[in-house]
Design a protein around this motif. Structure first.
Motif, short mmCIF file in Angstrom:
data_model
loop_
_atom_site.label_atom_id
_atom_site.label_comp_id
_atom_site.label_asym_id
_atom_site.label_seq_id
_atom_site.Cartn_x
_atom_site.Cartn_y
_atom_site.Cartn_z
N GLU A 100 -21.42 -18.95 29.00
CA GLU A 100 -21.40 -18.56 30.41
C GLU A 100 -20.76 -19.63 31.29
OE1 GLU A 100 -24.53 -17.35 33.99
OE2 GLU A 100 -25.26 -17.65 31.94
N ARG A 104 -18.09 -19.86 34.81
CA ARG A 104 -18.74 -20.10 36.10
C ARG A 104 -18.63 -21.53 36.59
NH1 ARG A 104 -24.30 -16.89 36.60
NH2 ARG A 104 -23.77 -17.26 38.80
N THR A 114 -25.32 -23.44 35.11
CA THR A 114 -26.04 -22.25 34.66
C THR A 114 -26.75 -22.49 33.33
OG1 THR A 114 -24.02 -21.40 33.64
CG2 THR A 114 -24.53 -20.64 35.87
N SER A 164 -28.95 -9.90 36.12
CA SER A 164 -28.19 -9.99 37.37
C SER A 164 -27.63 -11.39 37.61
CB SER A 164 -29.07 -9.59 38.56
OG SER A 164 -29.51 -8.25 38.44
N GLU A 165 -28.42 -12.39 37.26
CA GLU A 165 -28.04 -13.77 37.55
C GLU A 165 -27.14 -14.37 36.48
OE1 GLU A 165 -31.78 -15.76 38.01
OE2 GLU A 165 -32.44 -14.35 39.58
N HIS A 166 -27.08 -13.74 35.31
CA HIS A 166 -26.34 -14.34 34.20
C HIS A 166 -25.42 -13.34 33.49
CE1 HIS A 166 -28.31 -18.25 34.50
NE2 HIS A 166 -29.43 -17.58 34.75
N VAL A 169 -22.76 -11.25 35.26
CA VAL A 169 -21.72 -12.01 35.96
C VAL A 169 -20.51 -12.25 35.07
CG1 VAL A 169 -21.16 -14.18 37.13
CG2 VAL A 169 -23.42 -13.13 37.47
N PHE A 170 -20.75 -12.66 33.83
CA PHE A 170 -19.63 -13.07 32.98
C PHE A 170 -19.39 -12.21 31.75
CE2 PHE A 170 -22.95 -14.76 30.34
CZ PHE A 170 -22.40 -14.94 29.08
N ALA A 209 -24.59 -7.82 39.42
CA ALA A 209 -24.26 -9.24 39.31
C ALA A 209 -24.42 -9.92 40.66
CB ALA A 209 -22.84 -9.42 38.80
N GLU A 211 -22.98 -12.57 41.50
CA GLU A 211 -21.72 -13.26 41.83
C GLU A 211 -20.57 -12.51 41.17
OE1 GLU A 211 -19.49 -17.47 40.63
OE2 GLU A 211 -21.67 -17.30 40.46
N GLN A 212 -19.45 -12.44 41.87
CA GLN A 212 -18.25 -11.82 41.32
C GLN A 212 -17.26 -12.92 40.96
OE1 GLN A 212 -18.01 -8.51 40.73
NE2 GLN A 212 -20.11 -8.34 41.53
N ILE A 213 -16.99 -13.08 39.67
CA ILE A 213 -16.03 -14.09 39.27
C ILE A 213 -14.62 -13.51 39.34
CG2 ILE A 213 -17.68 -15.26 37.77
CD1 ILE A 213 -16.31 -13.98 35.37
#
Length: 222
Positions: A100, A104, A114, A164-166, A169-170, A209, A211-213
């Motif tokens: 991850e 990030r 993270t 949602s937090e991990h 996101v990726f 998510a 965060e949007q990477i």
């Protein structure tokens, strides 16, 4: 308060997500592959067919072909081993890092911030990392196993928060890259199953998510 989910549904999610975690985290041995070939019918049954039908059909077909060919299981095991090395160890070439932190951090490096939250969550859940490689714990496979464990325990809100937090996101871009770069039908099917399972889980848990990477930074060609 935990979200409503039957024990049967929770156990189905636990089984599927833990399988995804195993498939991503472990290098299948020859015995593992032989067992997959012998037990290939499981991929034609729920929860695989209900949650990830396309990838499950692909994987079942891979295993059927191996079962019908002379020395098919052994040949498949060798192909998987080579592909695993490329996808999970030669990530400078494959661009399919399972960690991850790579997705990030500004520098795209391992051991980012993270990692420490993932490490804590794994410890809180009582999950031990069984690896001789001393690799970071924010591995997609371990994260799938953690969510599966939480689902099996009925800790749905905790599973939603972690996803949602991990993972959310990726993992979508990681799994798409894995499918694109895989050199075997086996890992293409694994990537498809994991991606479909994660997408369906997000719907079931109403998870998004945090965060949007920048996907274009990490997306690869075939």
């Amino acid at each position: 308060m935990q979200s409503t989910m039957t024990s049967e549904e929770a156990q189905a999610w636990e089984a599927l997500l833990n399988w995804c975690g195993w498939a991503l985290y472990h290098t299948p041995s020859a015995d593992d592959v032989a067992n997959l070939v012998a037990e290939r019918a499981v991929f034609a049954e729920p929860p695989f067919t209900e949650i990830a039908p396309a990838g499950s059909r692909e994987l079942e077909q891979v295993l059927v072909r191996a079962g019908e060919a002379e020395d098919g299981a052994a040949d498949l095991a060798r192909a998987i081993h080579l592909d695993h090395t490329y996808l999970f160890r030669m990530t400078g070439q494959s661009k399919t890092s399972p960690y991850e932190s790579v997705y990030r951090t500004d520098e795209a490096i391992m051991f980012g911030d993270t990692l420490f939250d993932v490490r804590t969550r794994l410890a809180d859940a009582g999950l031990r990392v069984d690896s001789d490689l001393n690799e970071p714990e924010d591995h997609a496979g371990l994260e799938f196993m953690l969510v599966g464990t939480l689902m099996g325990r009925g800790a749905v809100d905790e599973a939603r928060a972690f996803a949602s937090e991990h993972l959310l996101v990726f993992a979508p871009v990681y799994l798409e890259n894995l499918r694109r770069r895989a050199q075997t039908d086996y890992y293409r099917a694994v990537a498809a199953i994991c991606a479909d399972a994660l997408a369906r889980l997000a719907v079931v848990l109403k998870a998004e998510a945090v965060e949007q990477i920048d996907v274009t930074r990490y997306a690869v060609e075939r």
